[in-house]
Design a protein around this motif. Structure first.
Motif, PDB file in Angstrom:
ATOM      1  N   ALA A  20       0.831  -1.202   0.000  1.00 26.76           N
ATOM      2  CA  ALA A  20       0.000   0.000   0.000  1.00 26.76           C
ATOM      3  C   ALA A  20       0.864   1.249   0.000  1.00 26.76           C
ATOM      4  CB  ALA A  20      -0.925  -0.014   1.224  1.00 26.76           C
ATOM      5  N   ALA A  21       1.948   1.198   0.817  1.00 27.96           N
ATOM      6  CA  ALA A  21       2.831   2.364   0.913  1.00 27.96           C
ATOM      7  C   ALA A  21       3.524   2.625  -0.421  1.00 27.96           C
ATOM      8  CB  ALA A  21       3.865   2.145   2.016  1.00 27.96           C
ATOM      9  N   ILE A  22       3.880   1.555  -1.114  1.00 30.16           N
ATOM     10  CA  ILE A  22       4.525   1.721  -2.424  1.00 30.16           C
ATOM     11  C   ILE A  22       3.561   2.431  -3.375  1.00 30.16           C
ATOM     12  CG2 ILE A  22       5.449   0.492  -4.448  1.00 30.16           C
ATOM     13  CD1 ILE A  22       6.451  -1.668  -2.427  1.00 30.16           C
ATOM     14  N   GLY A  23       2.295   1.989  -3.350  1.00 33.25           N
ATOM     15  CA  GLY A  23       1.293   2.634  -4.193  1.00 33.25           C
ATOM     16  C   GLY A  23       1.130   4.097  -3.849  1.00 33.25           C
ATOM     17  N   MET A  24       1.099   4.400  -2.535  1.00 39.35           N
ATOM     18  CA  MET A  24       0.968   5.795  -2.113  1.00 39.35           C
ATOM     19  C   MET A  24       2.149   6.619  -2.618  1.00 39.35           C
ATOM     20  SD  MET A  24      -0.174   4.860   1.770  1.00 39.35           S
ATOM     21  CE  MET A  24      -0.082   6.473   2.500  1.00 39.35           C
ATOM     22  N   ALA A  25       3.345   6.022  -2.495  1.00 37.36           N
ATOM     23  CA  ALA A  25       4.554   6.738  -2.920  1.00 37.36           C
ATOM     24  C   ALA A  25       4.518   7.000  -4.419  1.00 37.36           C
ATOM     25  CB  ALA A  25       5.798   5.931  -2.552  1.00 37.36           C
ATOM     26  N   MET A  26       4.046   6.006  -5.189  1.00 41.20           N
ATOM     27  CA  MET A  26       3.974   6.160  -6.635  1.00 41.20           C
ATOM     28  C   MET A  26       3.056   7.324  -7.013  1.00 41.20           C
ATOM     29  SD  MET A  26       3.715   2.114  -7.615  1.00 41.20           S
ATOM     30  CE  MET A  26       3.288   2.327  -9.338  1.00 41.20           C
ATOM     31  N   LEU A  27       2.082   7.592  -6.123  1.00 41.28           N
ATOM     32  CA  LEU A  27       1.115   8.649  -6.429  1.00 41.28           C
ATOM     33  C   LEU A  27       1.462   9.963  -5.744  1.00 41.28           C
ATOM     34  CD1 LEU A  27      -2.128   6.522  -6.426  1.00 41.28           C
ATOM     35  CD2 LEU A  27      -0.936   7.528  -8.382  1.00 41.28           C
ATOM     36  N   GLY A  47      10.442   3.712 -16.869  1.00 37.54           N
ATOM     37  CA  GLY A  47      11.336   4.607 -17.604  1.00 37.54           C
ATOM     38  C   GLY A  47      11.536   5.922 -16.878  1.00 37.54           C
ATOM     39  N   GLY A  48      11.485   5.873 -15.541  1.00 38.87           N
ATOM     40  CA  GLY A  48      11.733   7.076 -14.756  1.00 38.87           C
ATOM     41  C   GLY A  48      10.502   7.945 -14.564  1.00 38.87           C
ATOM     42  N   GLN A  49       9.370   7.519 -15.087  1.00 34.13           N
ATOM     43  CA  GLN A  49       8.167   8.367 -14.974  1.00 34.13           C
ATOM     44  C   GLN A  49       7.546   8.307 -13.591  1.00 34.13           C
ATOM     45  OE1 GLN A  49       5.482   8.270 -18.588  1.00 34.13           O
ATOM     46  NE2 GLN A  49       6.689   6.433 -18.934  1.00 34.13           N
TER      47      GLN A  49
END
Lengths: 444, 336
Positions: B74-81, B114-116
C-alpha cells in the motif's frame, strides 16, 4: 635475427671486455669482418662477424665487461629490427623462479649496457640478483613490493618478520633507514661477473621435503643456534668460491719445544697446546698476506692490521667462534690463557657478544678427534679459515733417503677466491709450515 | 541555519533523534505520513513514534494490520502517487514477508516506468541483534537489501546521523531501507538542531588514526571505537570508519584511509559469508592493493542462528577483543 655473442675463448673465460668497436651502428658487415676488439684476462683479439647484414645495435659500450654467451650487438637482415631486450629480461623474471639465473644474466647485461659497469668495478659484493629480477621469489606484502619498486630496493637483502618470513612494511622501513637494501649497491662489474656465472653456479635452493612421518622417526626442530649455523654455512658455501690448499707440517721440533716450555712453565700453571702454536703461527704468517686477514665488504676488501683470531669451539648443539684479539702481537702464553678461558666460557654459555664478534681469521681444530685431514667452511665475511688435523706419527724419508719416524700434521686452508689467489694461499701455507717447523720463531 | 545544525547540538537519545527527523519532515511536507503496526495509539513497540498520533492524528500516523506485505505494498502505491510514506517494520525480520513488495516493486517501478514513476518511500525499523530476541528476530539484512539496485540502504549509528539520515531518506525520491541500530535506541549523543540532513554515500571518520583502519557500520562502529581505545594502549593508532550508507557506498573513504594506514579490518555483526565486510575487503584490494601491508581481515558473527541465551549471544557477535586482535594481526603484532 643473429646476435653477436661474447665468445668463449678459453675454458676459464667467464667474461670479456669490449675494448673497442671496429664497426659502428648502421655499418654494413660481411662474414669475417673484424667488428670489435675483445679483451679476456689472458689475450686481446679481434671478433669477426659470423653473419652478414647491418650492424644495427651495439648493446655493449667500449669498456663493458660482458659475460660469455651474452649478446653484445645485433646484426639485422633486410628490414629486420633488433628485438626489445629489456622486455625479454622482464618476461624471464616474471615467468619466474626456476630460471632466476637467466633473468639475472639479462639484467646484468642491461646494466652493463648503461655503461656503469666499469666505474663501479671495485664495488663488489655478495652476488645477488636485484629486486626486479628476483622479486617474484620473495614473500612480501603489496606495499613492500611497491616501496621496493619505487626505491629500487633488493628484497633479497631484507629479512621478513611477518608470517612465513613475509617481508612487511616495517621491515622495509627499517632497511631503508639503515640504507642497506639498495638494489645494485654491491653490484659492480665483479659482482655482475658472479651474477653472470650464477646460472650454472647457483641454482635456486630447493625447498626441503616434508618429514616422511615414517615409523621410527621423530622430527627435531632446529634450535636457534642450529638455524643460524645452517643459514650462515649454506650462504658461505653457496656464495663464496672456496679454494683449498693443504700442507703437511713436521711437528717433532715443535713437540719437543712445547714439552720443554711446558715443563719450565708448569709452576706458573701454563700448559701450551699444539693449537696455541698453530694459532700463533697462522697469525704471524698473515703479516705478509694482508688480503687473507680481511673482510669482504660492500665496498671492497677491508684489510686488518691486527689478527683477531677466531677459534671454533664445539658445543653440545652447534659451535661458536670466540676471538683472541691481536693474536699476532700476543705471546704464546697469552694466547694459551685466552683460548682456555674463552673455550671454557663458550661451553658454559657465558661469552659476551664482543668476545665472539670481530674475528678476522679462523682456525678450526679437529686434531683431538684423530681426524687426519678435513676442510672447513669459510666464516663469512672473513677471507680464510685453517683446518687443523691430528698429529700422526708416520714413516718418512729424511734428506738422505732413510726412512725415519716423523710426527706429521695436516693443515688445510680454505680461502675466498674473490679475495685471494691460489698462489697467495699456497705461499701463506708454506709460511705457516715454515714457522711451525722452526718453532723458536714463534717464541721470539 | 548553521551547517548540519551542529552549532546548536543538544544531547538526545537515538530514539528521540529518529523521531525528530521524522517530525522535521512532517512539519515541512504534508505528504509525509507514517505507517506501521502499533505505531499510532500505542506509540510504537520501541516508542519511536510515541506522541505523534496525538500530534498529527490518524491520517498521518496510521496503525496498520499485522500484514507486512499488505501495508508495504500500500505504501509503495501511495509513494507512486506522490505521498512520502515512512513505514515501520516492527523489526526488520518481519520484512521477509514484505520482501516481494520491496524487491519486486519498490526497487523496480522507477526502472520499469522509464523514470516516470518515483517511489519516495522509507522503510525503517530495528536491524541486527544484541537484545536477546533469538534466532528468528535477529538478522542483519544490510547485505540482502544492499544487493538490489533500485534500493538505497543506510545504517546510522550516532543519534545525529539517525536524525540527519532520516531527513535525507524522507526527501529521497527512491525507496530507502533505513536500518536502525535497535540495541542503541537508548544511547545518547549530540544531535544537530533543525535541518541537519546527512548526505548518503559519505562515510564518517569516527576516529582518526594512522596505523590500521577499522571499518564498520551500525552498532559495530561503537565496538571498533572501544577496540581502538584498547589498541591505543599498545601504541597503535586505529582509524575508525563508519560507513553509514551501504548503498550508495563511499569507496573513496576506504581507499583514502587504507592508503594512509596500509592495513584494514572490516567488522560486521552479520554472518561472514556474502556480507558487507567481504565487499569492503574486495574494494580495498581492488583499489588500494599497492598500499596493503597485510590481507584485509573480516570480523563477523558466528555462523549459527542467533542464540537466545545472553552468554551465547555475546559469544556469537564480534567482540572488542576480536576486533583488537584482528588489528594486531594485520599489524603483525602478538595477539592478546
Amino acid at each position: 635475427m643473429p646476435e653477436v655473442i661474447m665468445p668463449k675463448m678459453g675454458d676459464a673465460m667467464e667474461e670479456g671486455t669490449v675494448l673497442k668497436w671496429l664497426k659502428g651502428e648502421g655499418d654494413e658487415i660481411s662474414v669475417g669482418d673484424p667488428i670489435a676488439e675483445i679483451e679476456t684476462d689472458k689475450v686481446t683479439l679481434e671478433l669477426e662477424a659470423e653473419d652478414a647484414g647491418t650492424l644495427s645495435n651495439l648493446y655493449a659500450s667500449e669498456g663493458d665487461a660482458i659475460p660469455v654467451g651474452d649478446a653484445i650487438a645485433f646484426v639485422a637482415g633486410e628490414g629486420e629490427e633488433a628485438p626489445e631486450r629489456g622486455g625479454e629480461a622482464e618476461v624471464e623474471a616474471e615467468e619466474g623462479g626456476e630460471d632466476e639465473g637467466q633473468a639475472a644474466t639479462a639484467t646484468a647485461t642491461e646494466e652493463a649496457d648503461s655503461g656503469e659497469g666499469e666505474e663501479s668495478s671495485e664495488d663488489s659484493g655478495a652476488p645477488q640478483a636485484n629486486g626486479r629480477a628476483s622479486d617474484g621469489n620473495f614473500r612480501a606484502s603489496p606495499i613492500v613490493r611497491r616501496l621496493a619498486r619505487e626505491n629500487e630496493l633488493d628484497l633479497g637483502k631484507i629479512e621478513g618478520s611477518g608470517p612465513a618470513g613475509r617481508i612487511v612494511e616495517r621491515d622495509v622501513r627499517a632497511a631503508m633507514e639503515r640504507g642497506d637494501a639498495k638494489a645494485g649497491a654491491d653490484g659492480g662489474a665483479e659482482g655482475k661477473a658472479e651474477e653472470a656465472a650464477a646460472p650454472q653456479a647457483a641454482p635456486k635452493a630447493a625447498e626441503a621435503p616434508a618429514p616422511t612421518g615414517a615409523e621410527g622417526t621423530e622430527v627435531q626442530e632446529l634450535s636457534r643456534m642450529r638455524k643460524v649455523i645452517a643459514q650462515r654455512m649454506s650462504q658461505s658455501k653457496q656464495e663464496v668460491p672456496h679454494f683449498y690448499a693443504t700442507v703437511e707440517v713436521e711437528m717433532d721440533e715443535l713437540m719437543s719445544l712445547r714439552k720443554q716450555l711446558n715443563t719450565s712453565l708448569e709452576d706458573e700453571g701454563i700448559k701450551l697446546s699444539v693449537n696455541d702454536f698453530v694459532m700463533k703461527a697462522c697469525a704471524l704468517g698473515l703479516g705478509k698476506f694482508p688480503n687473507l686477514n680481511a673482510l669482504w665488504t660492500s665496498e671492497g676488501l677491508e684489510l686488518h692490521e691486527k689478527v683477531n683470531m677466531a677459534m671454533a669451539v664445539a658445543l653440545d648443539d652447534g659451535l661458536i667462534t670466540p676471538v683472541i684479539k691481536d693474536a699476532g702481537g700476543a705471546t704464546l702464553s697469552t694466547i694459551s690463557a685466552g683460548a682456555k678461558d674463552l673455550a671454557g666460557r663458550a661451553r658454559s654459555g657465558d661469552l659476551k657478544p664482543d668476545e665472539y664478534q670481530g674475528g678476522t681469521f679462523t682456525v678450526s681444530n679437529m686434531g683431538m678427534f684423530g681426524v687426519e685431514s678435513f676442510t672447513a667452511i669459510i666464516n663469512q665475511p672473513q677471507a680464510a679459515i685453517v683446518a687443523v688435523s691430528a698429529i700422526v706419527k708416520r714413516p718418512s724419508f729424511d734428506e738422505e733417503g732413510n726412512v725415519v719416524p716423523k710426527s706429521l700434521m695436516k693443515l688445510t686452508l680454505s680461502a675466498d677466491h674473490r679475495m685471494a689467489n691460489g698462489a697467495e694461499g699456497a705461499l701463506y701455507m708454506a709460511e705457516v709450515k715454515r714457522l711451525l717447523e722452526s718453532p723458536m720463531l714463534l717464541v721470539v | 541555519m548553521a551547517e548540519n545544525g551542529k552549532a546548536n547540538a543538544e544531547t538526545k537519545t537515538y530514539r528521540e533523534a529518529l523521531r525528530e527527523g521524522m517530525v522535521h519532515e512532517m512539519e515541512n511536507d504534508e505528504s509525509v505520513v507514517l505507517m506501521g503496526e502499533d505505531i499510532g495509539v500505542y506509540g510504537g513497540t520501541h516508542l519511536i513514534t510515541d506522541g505523534l498520533y496525538d500530534q498529527y492524528g490518524p491520517k498521518r500516523v496510521m496503525d496498520t494490520p499485522i500484514s507486512e506485505g499488505g501495508f508495504t505494498g500500500a505504501a509503495i502505491g501511495m509513494a507512486m502517487l506522490g505521498m512520502r510514506p515512512v513505514v515501520e517494520m516492527m523489526t526488520w525480520n518481519f520484512s521477509f514477508l514484505a520482501s516481494d513488495q520491496i524487491i519486486q516493486n519498490a526497487a523496480k517501478v522507477r526502472y520499469f516506468s522509464g523514470g516516470q514513476v518515483k517511489v519516495p518511500l522509507v522503510i525503517r525499523g530495528p536491524n541486527g541483534g544484541g537484545v536477546q530476541l533469538s534466532a528468528q528476530h535477529t538478522h542483519s539484512l544490510e547485505n540482502m537489501y544492499g544487493h538490489f539496485p533500485g534500493l538505497k540502504v543506510v545504517s546510522p549509528v550516532t543519534p545525529n546521523d539517525a536524525k540527519g539520515m532520516m531527513i535525507t531518506a524522507i526527501r529521497d525520491d527512491n525507496p530507502v531501507i533505513f536500518l536502525e541500530a535497535g540495541a542503541l535506541y537508548g544511547t545518547k549523543g549530540e544531535v544537530g538542531e533543525g535541518d541537519n540532513a546527512v548526505e548518503f554515500g559519505k562515510a564518517r571518520i569516527a576516529r582518526e588514526g594512522t596505523d590500521v583502519t577499522l571499518i564498520a557500520y551500525g552498532r559495530q562502529v561503537n565496538l571498533c571505537l572501544r577496540a581502538a581505545d584498547a589498541l591505543e594502549e599498545d601504541g597503535v593508532k586505529a582509524e575508525v570508519i563508519d560507513l553509514r550508507s551501504i548503498r550508495p557506498f563511499d569507496e573513496d573513504a576506504l581507499v583514502e584511509s587504507v592508503k594512509k594506514t596500509h592495513r584494514a579490518v572490516a567488522v560486521q555483526e552479520q554472518w561472514r559469508w556474502f556480507g558487507v565486510a567481504s565487499e569492503v575487503a574486495a574494494i580495498i584490494q581492488d583499489r588500494a592493493f599497492d598500499y596493503l601491508d597485510a590481507p584485509v581481515i573480516r570480523v563477523s558473527g558466528a555462523e549459527v542462528p542467533a542464540p537466545y541465551a545472553r552468554n551465547l549471544e555475546i559469544e556469537a557477535f564480534p567482540s572488542e577483543k576480536q576486533v583488537a586482535n584482528a588489528a594486531r594481526r594485520v599489524m603483525y603484532m602478538e595477539e592478546k
